[in-house]
Design a protein around this motif. Structure first.
Motif, PDB file in Angstrom:
ATOM      1  N   ASP A 188       0.850  -1.191   0.000  1.00 56.38           N
ATOM      2  CA  ASP A 188       0.000   0.000   0.000  1.00 56.38           C
ATOM      3  C   ASP A 188       0.891   1.249   0.000  1.00 56.38           C
ATOM      4  O   ASP A 188       1.331   1.702   1.065  1.00 56.38           O
ATOM      5  N   PRO A 189       1.173   1.808  -1.189  1.00 49.98           N
ATOM      6  CA  PRO A 189       2.072   2.965  -1.261  1.00 49.98           C
ATOM      7  C   PRO A 189       1.635   4.145  -0.384  1.00 49.98           C
ATOM      8  O   PRO A 189       2.471   4.783   0.246  1.00 49.98           O
ATOM      9  N   LEU A 190       0.353   4.402  -0.315  1.00 49.19           N
ATOM     10  CA  LEU A 190      -0.115   5.533   0.491  1.00 49.19           C
ATOM     11  C   LEU A 190       0.158   5.298   1.977  1.00 49.19           C
ATOM     12  O   LEU A 190       0.636   6.195   2.680  1.00 49.19           O
ATOM     13  N   GLU A 220       1.711  12.065  -5.905  1.00 48.20           N
ATOM     14  CA  GLU A 220       0.600  11.304  -5.340  1.00 48.20           C
ATOM     15  C   GLU A 220       0.366  10.016  -6.134  1.00 48.20           C
ATOM     16  O   GLU A 220       0.751   9.903  -7.295  1.00 48.20           O
ATOM     17  N   LEU A 221      -0.305   9.088  -5.497  1.00 41.34           N
ATOM     18  CA  LEU A 221      -0.664   7.815  -6.106  1.00 41.34           C
ATOM     19  C   LEU A 221      -1.689   8.050  -7.206  1.00 41.34           C
ATOM     20  O   LEU A 221      -2.666   8.757  -7.004  1.00 41.34           O
ATOM     21  N   ASP A 222      -1.438   7.470  -8.372  1.00 43.91           N
ATOM     22  CA  ASP A 222      -2.381   7.511  -9.478  1.00 43.91           C
ATOM     23  C   ASP A 222      -2.912   6.096  -9.661  1.00 43.91           C
ATOM     24  O   ASP A 222      -2.237   5.229 -10.222  1.00 43.91           O
ATOM     25  N   ASP A 225      -2.830   4.423 -13.070  1.00 42.21           N
ATOM     26  CA  ASP A 225      -1.530   4.147 -13.681  1.00 42.21           C
ATOM     27  C   ASP A 225      -1.330   2.637 -13.749  1.00 42.21           C
ATOM     28  O   ASP A 225      -1.680   1.912 -12.825  1.00 42.21           O
ATOM     29  N   SER A 226      -0.755   2.149 -14.837  1.00 41.54           N
ATOM     30  CA  SER A 226      -0.509   0.713 -14.967  1.00 41.54           C
ATOM     31  C   SER A 226       0.596   0.249 -14.017  1.00 41.54           C
ATOM     32  O   SER A 226       0.785  -0.944 -13.810  1.00 41.54           O
ATOM     33  N   HIS A 227       1.336   1.183 -13.463  1.00 43.59           N
ATOM     34  CA  HIS A 227       2.435   0.906 -12.536  1.00 43.59           C
ATOM     35  C   HIS A 227       2.224   1.794 -11.309  1.00 43.59           C
ATOM     36  O   HIS A 227       2.944   2.760 -11.102  1.00 43.59           O
ATOM     37  N   PRO A 228       1.161   1.493 -10.492  1.00 47.15           N
ATOM     38  CA  PRO A 228       0.788   2.407  -9.400  1.00 47.15           C
ATOM     39  C   PRO A 228       1.925   2.643  -8.405  1.00 47.15           C
ATOM     40  O   PRO A 228       2.455   1.698  -7.832  1.00 47.15           O
ATOM     41  N   SER A 229       2.286   3.892  -8.265  1.00 49.92           N
ATOM     42  CA  SER A 229       3.357   4.251  -7.334  1.00 49.92           C
ATOM     43  C   SER A 229       3.180   5.687  -6.898  1.00 49.92           C
ATOM     44  O   SER A 229       2.392   6.430  -7.466  1.00 49.92           O
ATOM     45  N   MET A 230       3.936   6.041  -5.879  1.00 48.15           N
ATOM     46  CA  MET A 230       4.003   7.431  -5.453  1.00 48.15           C
ATOM     47  C   MET A 230       5.415   7.697  -4.969  1.00 48.15           C
ATOM     48  O   MET A 230       6.197   6.764  -4.774  1.00 48.15           O
ATOM     49  N   THR A 231       5.747   8.967  -4.805  1.00 54.95           N
ATOM     50  CA  THR A 231       7.113   9.339  -4.454  1.00 54.95           C
ATOM     51  C   THR A 231       7.130  10.119  -3.156  1.00 54.95           C
ATOM     52  O   THR A 231       6.325  11.026  -2.950  1.00 54.95           O
ATOM     53  N   VAL A 232       8.085   9.743  -2.299  1.00 51.78           N
ATOM     54  CA  VAL A 232       8.345  10.482  -1.062  1.00 51.78           C
ATOM     55  C   VAL A 232       9.785  10.958  -1.135  1.00 51.78           C
ATOM     56  O   VAL A 232      10.700  10.186  -1.434  1.00 51.78           O
TER      57      VAL A 232
END
Length: 118
Positions: A14-16, A34-36, A39-46
């Motif tokens: 769970d990226p979030l 933020e999480l999209d 997206d075919s490759h769901p990710s987010m950045t911190v």
């Protein structure tokens, strides 16, 4: 030749949730993308310690091993993070005469806060 690290990718369920863990423990951690969900490759950045952590949805490590990410911190910063971990009800271990604090995220990635006093 490589000049510097570009980013660190962590596979997490769970990226979030992991992003909230990192921003809850580290005062300077910021969500920069933020999480999209579409997206075919769901990710987010911190962004943390001047580095991007790409949190990619998937099955993380099955178990903890010796792999870890270590951050150099002052004793005061280590103690503040320990207080935040306690407030979040997350376990951590102290080692090396309390100069190293180890904790893991929800997906078995291990982080170390290494006290280096000048």
């Amino acid at each position: 030749m490589p000049q510097m690290l570009s980013h660190i990718a962590l596979i997490v369920a769970d990226p979030l949730r992991t992003a909230h863990l990192l921003t809850g423990v580290f005062e300077d951690a910021r969500i920069t993308r933020e999480l999209d969900a579409e997206d075919s490759h769901p990710s987010m950045t911190v962004r943390l310690a001047g580095l991007d952590f790409e949190l990619i949805r998937g099955a993380g490590p099955a178990a903890r091993n010796g792999d870890h990410i270590a951050f150099q911190v002052s004793k005061a910063e280590q103690q503040a993070c320990a207080e935040r971990l306690t407030a979040l009800a997350l376990d951590f271990d102290m080692a090396r005469r309390d100069t190293a604090l180890y904790f893991s995220d929800y997906d078995n990635h291990v982080f170390e806060l290494d006290v280096v006093e000048a």
